[in-house]
Design an enzyme around this catalytic site. Structure first.
Site, PDB file in Angstrom:
ATOM      1  N   HIS A 160      21.096  20.783 -51.997  1.00  0.00           N
ATOM      2  CA  HIS A 160      21.657  21.182 -53.295  1.00  0.00           C
ATOM      3  C   HIS A 160      20.809  22.328 -53.834  1.00  0.00           C
ATOM      4  O   HIS A 160      19.596  22.362 -53.587  1.00  0.00           O
ATOM      5  CB  HIS A 160      21.520  20.088 -54.356  1.00  0.00           C
ATOM      6  CG  HIS A 160      22.147  18.782 -54.070  1.00  0.00           C
ATOM      7  ND1 HIS A 160      21.578  17.815 -53.291  1.00  0.00           N
ATOM      8  CD2 HIS A 160      23.307  18.244 -54.523  1.00  0.00           C
ATOM      9  CE1 HIS A 160      22.351  16.738 -53.265  1.00  0.00           C
ATOM     10  NE2 HIS A 160      23.404  16.970 -53.993  1.00  0.00           N
ATOM     11  N   ASP A 217      17.635  21.108 -55.369  1.00  0.00           N
ATOM     12  CA  ASP A 217      16.575  20.578 -54.505  1.00  0.00           C
ATOM     13  C   ASP A 217      15.553  21.635 -54.153  1.00  0.00           C
ATOM     14  O   ASP A 217      14.397  21.310 -53.841  1.00  0.00           O
ATOM     15  CB  ASP A 217      17.142  20.116 -53.150  1.00  0.00           C
ATOM     16  CG  ASP A 217      18.275  19.151 -53.272  1.00  0.00           C
ATOM     17  OD1 ASP A 217      18.299  18.400 -54.261  1.00  0.00           O
ATOM     18  OD2 ASP A 217      19.155  19.152 -52.383  1.00  0.00           O
TER      19      ASP A 217
END
Ligand SMILES: [Co+2]
Ligand SMILES: [Co+2]
Ligand SMILES: [Co+2]
Ligand SMILES: [Co+2]
Ligand SMILES: [Co+2]
Ligand SMILES: [Co+2]
Ligand SMILES: [Co+2]
Ligand SMILES: [Co+2]
EC number: 5.3.1.5
Lengths: 436, 436, 436, 436
Positions: free
Chosen positions: D100, D103
């Protein structure tokens, strides 16, 4: 003389892992020695009379699917059923079976007639047992199917039902003793409630405690040396059953002074229904000192009722037998298949195939568990994890030689600031996967 | 001097059922007398410090949503938090609050610093309590959030964590005593396991039993007269927690000789997670003699974790308070809202509205329960249902004056064939609906 | 001429909220006008023939508890059953009933005999309906109890079963049309699987899609103007049923081109089993345009199977009828009680009491929902919450007039940084509690 | 130059089933050819950036347990994280990873800053990918953690949040395309509701349908050739998520005309939460033609939330990969470990061990599944079971060439009375046990 029900099927033999014969054992070699004991003596398999011979294949939305020549309400039917049952036991080579009174004889018009019929079947069983060498793992009374028990047996609001149930259990223990049963089981399918609105829970628990004390007293009086077992189940058929799970049964036994007299028969499916894993219930029974026997049948995790399927997930079974072995293995208990065929499994062969698969899966599970124990695969890391408790000061805390203030004073004095260590769960799961 | 956090919101008053003022009570009239006692004295409401003041609105997939001026790790923040807390208590007119050590003070660099900070906040609380008249229902220690407790507090494989936890509880009991707390609660959020592969359950239960005995001994030694309460919860955060449900805690208390010393604080949400209804857990505690207090917050039946919502289903609450009243009502216990706002409920007003709705729903539930008791709406049919047990013979069976053989002989002699009677569940449910 | 089954019980009348007569309505006043319509026309109550007249009280662990004079396999029994059924309908004053073929006639030795018996009972029904004014809400075929359907009806691996099921449904639709039924329901109790190991899911879905298309074509051909309804249920009896929930049925209807032809009959208990709330399923059906009718019977949240209890939680029912009213209320659908007595509720009076309580609870729920709509108690805050979508730019985004790049460009250009607003859940829950 | 995080751990090699090296593969031999394809190309393993590198070890009752040198909110931390991540990918020898936006880069103060940081990290990734050969299985945007998304991203009541989410996804697709990602995933963690009281479900579904259409249009416009995947999950974090399960997503795609454009990424844990087995969801996706990829991480059956554990039950995985292979195997999809360490697994080695065990278990499962396919172990009995449908008349029924009346007429004319046949479930389960 054979009933012919199983046609020309031959006794199931061990053929080893490479066999593709559906009626051979691939892992269950009765005489194989593991941890110094034969597999047969470790596993102590039993066939359950009710599911395998009495259940017609119905479910809440459908009726009978099985067509068995022994279905019927006469003693002739009952004897044919027994004949086929012992044929199945012999074909499988299982050492044990289990039954309820209601499985083996048609209900009579009166208590007396029902009892007489059970005695007559017990005679028939005695002959069969002598001839085949098959033994009785446990007997039990069905105190849940007849409408008289709809509001409970021991916990019924009507004391006459309590009395009727007491008389029934007395007779079933008598029969179990006569047949040299190694245990006697009580499953309280109706000992619970549908709604608290019409239930006095405290009173009903007292009734149940009294009932169990009567049973234990009677056992000793007649010299029945088998183990009295309670089978926990959280619900179904009732909304709530008093013998919810192992921990609940333990508290109940303590309350009524029976924790040294009664043990538990743990079923995988019932563990699941109570929100536990099977190995949890086994470990709990070990920790509390009340482990007795197992019903090795699984529930579907996606179904909220007791599906009573034959076991087949070897990794799960290895963890279950690991707990059994940790507790020292079965004493009077064994591995009962409280499992029923799926109602679409219509054929005689399905009855055999299901047991063969279950027994094989159990054998694989037990052998994996035994190997883990021999290798200390799990116990060595476990001992290391708790090793701090071997220190003098830690032992003193645990044994009660230190007070709260003393401990607190030591924390302050030593400036104790504990540092966490890895629990290594994934590593341990991988270790188990080496064995299954 | 007000913090201004709640703007110009006035104290919440009772305005009666027809009020549409979201910041008025429609049912909770503190001085209304029911069954001879004021509603405030029946319900003994408490606000939970943690959810209401310390929780930032996070969930497993998202971070903080609430923006509170007191969020921060200084003692100034902690005191501002306390100031706002007592403003909320006063606006609501609740008599009690509850807290963990970790809710009210920032964690220090050492045990000693953490303790000193707690003492300092306790001084602050004392002033607030004196001024507002708000009392402490219970204190407790947070033995689950800090990473040092990740593998358990009392049940940790490292005895240093056991010691650290012991020292923490000692100090929290000292503070609770100083603040005249009426109970001390232990919730074992990390007392359980993630996997049996790295867990010695029997040993950990012994550790937990020792810990609780240390606490009870200490309580007596220092003359703390509040009740020691365990709060059962089956799981979450750990996969399995040892204080699973009321029946499990009872067995644990028996095993470690504490069933007369410790009671339970029952939470509706935890009951649900354990597969029980709230009233089941309450009835069980009554039957086993260990009822103490309640956390009156509901779980969503469709969510498998603790949603800790404010209660709002009046029929369910009526059944819960019915059990509380059957057990004689609260002694030292009370109705704590262990409930958190939904994380989308961002506004200061939401904090008040949630408590107002919960308190009103509790008041309706309790009043309905009280009326059912006055009317013998449920107890009269219940007595009739069990009336058979008043006969001499039935009493003799229950008290143990009859043996199994004697009962069986009577069944045979009298030809007992019990006839079932209607359990009338639907009738009784309709009766309840007259009251809610 | 009365059968006498209900003794001297008089027709159930509306007596108002203060009545304590268990055989009076306290809330259901058929002629009371709410939102411009009579309560009877809003609620459109129906009694379910199967549970109320055909179900013997068995469960998976126990047999028949009910003793009804009409239990038996003859046409005389079937007619007595019908006579008592219409007496109950009239005593209750319900406008509708529902039935399966298997509920009303004994199974014949052949398809033809079964069909002839159903026709004969339909004749009998016609007379009863004319005399009492009771109407048929829906008819349906039982394609799940007989062992021929054990592996599915439309989805059976044997095409002969598909054909047999098709012939059965054809006949049941014919009878439903003759009796002026307002809907025809299909519940696929065996349309699913026990194990994927023996199941070709894609093929079975195609079979089911074909079957439903045949039914719809036939309906149009014969001019049956009732609604075809699918009743979703996730499982039980099968491990997995294809009509899992409303959303799943919608996808299925789309796949087979039937989303304009078929609607759903939503049961509270089935919603729960699928992990949803009842109002969720109703709202979903409204959103997808396939709402049809409801089975208003609840499941126990603590039991993992379909307990089919009479509804009694008014707050839950208010939320359900709120969704029904939001969707414009029932068209051809209604409120069917697919509910059974608890098996301990043995008395004729229990049959009446259960329906009276259920109808009263429905009436309270509907009236509360109607009042919330009149007051815009929930809709006004809802409109305010989404008001931002009324802006020109927001409408353009939603209608597809803006591309992803255009939207992204606007975010950059305007420096959009959205600020969250309170969702006010507790406030809204409190608002609902003003009405229930 | 190594970060040194993993010390002197060497790349994990295949050592065969007898190895006891916890950092060796016992079953995953990347180059082993099965069904004509290398194992690596069958399994297409991916490591999930979020759990493995971004998750701090918190749970709802406890904070961070992991201490990683890269935890921090600077770009230096983000780059160190990336360096360690690619070291882990290389040590394991996995071909893919997934991430993501949130992240891999710290959130910026504005949308623009966040985007710029992501671009900078993407540059860094490009270098790493070139050097190591590790590829991107899929990218995705985190539209659930930040408080701006608390009430939904595409389904937010505020159109500015919709716009913000659209801009975010646009940028993440751009980055995914640049990094040659083979798929782009949308998981709607906040696309659902907490309470229907404040939710307009029909409107929100329309918003979500529009959003997904915007994404698909954009994909085509920029020539991104990866697959757009939706990851179904029933709930958690929200009470109800719109992408409930595979069947629900299918209906949604049909409603918004996307069933040919979008496929599903199926997670075992999410299947369980929705009341399904993993193989059920896979079979459903195959039947509906929308299978895409898998998240191979398991949930604990006894925990009601997403436990995201590494997979380890080989029999379950064999059944899952059997469905994957039945559907033709992965095209652009793969096996992503959306799995997190237990929060007590603190050590760097635990990160490796967990992936090694998961990959090995997958390899065993896939090889067992492949062998069952080669042997027609399940498909031969399956074909036999449905063989009746090969008859001319059966085919005519299924294809729509027969009407309901025609079929009914044939049933009557031929006197069709279908006889059930055994479903042989136990036999088939035993067959599977030969392979696992
Ligand atoms: Co069972
Ligand atoms: Co059992
Ligand atoms: Co809680
Ligand atoms: Co609590
Ligand atoms: Co139902
Ligand atoms: Co129904
Ligand atoms: Co997940
Ligand atoms: Co996932």
């Amino acid at each position: 003389m054979s009933t012919g029900y199983f046609g020309d099927i031959k006794p199931v033999r061990y053929e080893g892992p490479d066999s593709t014969n559906p009626l051979a054992y691939r892992h269950y070699n009765a005489d194989e020695v593991v941890l110094g004991k034969r597999l047969e003596d470790h596993l102590r398999f039993a066939v359950a009379y009710w599911h395998t011979f009495a259940w017609p294949g119905g479910d809440p939305f459908g009726g009978q699917t099985f067509e068995r020549p022994w279905f019927g309400e006469t003693m002739e039917h009952a004897k044919l059923k027994a004949d086929v049952a012992f044929e199945l036991f012999s074909l499988l080579g299982v050492p044990y079976y289990c039954f309820h009174d209601a499985d083996v004889r048609p209900e009579g018009a009166t208590f007396a007639e029902s009892a007489k019929r059970l005695d007559e079947i017990a005679d028939h069983f005695e002959g069969k047992m002598a001839k085949t060498g098959v033994k009785l793992l446990w007997g039990t009374a069905n105190l849940f199917s007849n409408r008289r028990f709809m509001s409970g047996a021991a916990t019924n609001p009507d004391p006459d039902v309590f009395a009727y149930a007491a008389a029934t259990v007395k007779h079933c223990i008598d029969v179990t003793k006569r047949l040299k049963g190694e245990n006697y089981v009580l499953w309280g399918g109706r000992e619970g409630y549908e709604t608290l609105l019409n239930t006095d829970m405290g009173r009903e628990l007292d009734q149940l405690g009294r009932f169990l004390n009567l049973v234990v007293d009677y056992k000793h009086k007649i010299g029945f040396t088998g183990t009295i077992l309670i089978e926990p189940k959280p619900q179904e058929p009732t909304k709530h059953q008093y013998d919810y799970d192992v921990a609940t049964v333990y508290g109940f036994l303590r309350k009524y002074g029976l924790e040294k007299e009664v043990k538990v028969n743990i079923e995988q499916g019932h563990a699941i229904l109570a929100g536990h894993s099977f190995e949890h219930e086994l470990a709990t029974a070990n920790a509390l000192g009340i482990f007795g026997s197992i019903d090795m049948n699984r529930n579907d995790y996606q179904s909220g009722w007791d599906t009573d399927q034959f076991p087949n997930n070897v990794p799960e079974m290895a963890l279950a037998y690991y707990q059994v072995l940790l507790g020292g293995g079965f004493k009077t208990g064994g591995t009962n298949f409280d499992a029923k065929l799926r109602r679409q499994s219509l054929d005689p062969e399905d009855l055999l195939v299901a047991h063969v698969g279950g027994m094989d899966a159990c054998a694989r599970g037990l052998k994996a568990a035994a190997k883990m124990i021999e290798d200390k695969a799990l116990s060595a890391p476990l001992d290391a994890r708790y090793a701090g408790w071997n220190s003098t000061e830690a032992k003193a805390m645990l044994s009660g030689e230190r007070s709260l203030e003393q401990i607190a004073a030591r924390v302050a004095a030593d400036g104790i600031e504990p540092q966490p260590k890895s629990g290594r769960q994934e590593y341990l799961e991988n270790v188990v996967n080496r064995y299954v």
